[in-house]
Design an enzyme around this catalytic site. Structure first.
Site: not given
Ligand code: IMP
Ligand code: MG
Length: 185
Positions: A106, A168
């Site tokens: 993300d 999940r």
């Molecule tokens: P980042 O550090 O912002 O890249 O977030 C990554 C983590 O956020 C992922 O491993 C997920 O656990 C969570 N995440 C981000 N977007 C989503 C989503 O749309 N659905 C579920 N989990 C998400």
């Protein structure tokens, strides 16, 4: 406990498309590391379903390990940029061809922290395989080596990804309608 039908906006990626793409990713990895072994690292818990399906599509010898990092509370929310290791790997990765298997990237903050942590342990190589990539949301300049699907900026669930720890088990990736979703007590 709500049935997912009550808040499913759309099925973004149906089961068949997930499985076809995972087969391709497994074949690609098998080619890229032909004659070598790889060590797949899965971040609990979201990446578990992807890992187990991906393994079945990798034809070269490989081992697996797991780690867990802190999550940022419940609900339809994303990470805040800091990561805490809550369960470390069981094996040393020094000298190994490591592939980090992720459910979704993300902002990229989680991945960036985890890569720093793993890189410091001196694997022979370190690559990233993510099922989903929300490219638009990126805050740090980071790219996965293997990407299943680039997806729009929508909150998704299913196929390992949870809503307050549930759902999940669904075999597809769905989009949540946040207005219709009520977290269970
Ligand atoms: P980042 O550090 O912002 O890249 O977030 C990554 C983590 O956020 C992922 O491993 C997920 O656990 C969570 N995440 C981000 N977007 C989503 C989503 O749309 N659905 C579920 N989990 C998400
Ligand atoms: Mg994750």
């Amino acid at each position: 406990m709500q049935s997912y039908h009550e808040f499913l906006d759309e099925v973004l990626i149906p089961e068949i498309e997930l499985q076809d793409r995972i087969t391709e990713l497994g074949e690609q990895i098998s080619q890229d590391y032909a004659g070598q072994t790889v060590h797949l690292i899965c971040i609990l818990k979201g990446g578990v379903m992807f890992l187990t399906d991906l393994m079945r599509c990798i034809s070269i010898p490989h081992t697996i390990d797991f780690m867990a990092i802190s999550s940022y509370g419940l609900g339809v929310r994303s990470s805040s940029g800091q990561v805490r290791l809550t369960m470390d790997l069981h094996e040393d990765i020094h000298g190994q061809n490591v592939i980090l298997v992720e459910d979704i990237i993300d902002s990229g903050n989680t991945l960036s922290s985890v890569l720093n942590l793993l890189g410091a342990r001196k694997p022979a190589s370190l690559k990233v395989c993510t099922l989903l990539d929300k490219v638009e949301r990126r805050e740090v300049d980071i790219k996965a080596d293997y990407v299943g699907f680039e997806i729009p900026n929508k909150y998704v669930f299913g196929y390992g990804l949870d809503l307050d720890q549930y759902y999940r088990e669904l075999p597809f990736i769905g989009v949540v309608n946040a207005e219709k979703y009520t977290p269970s007590e």
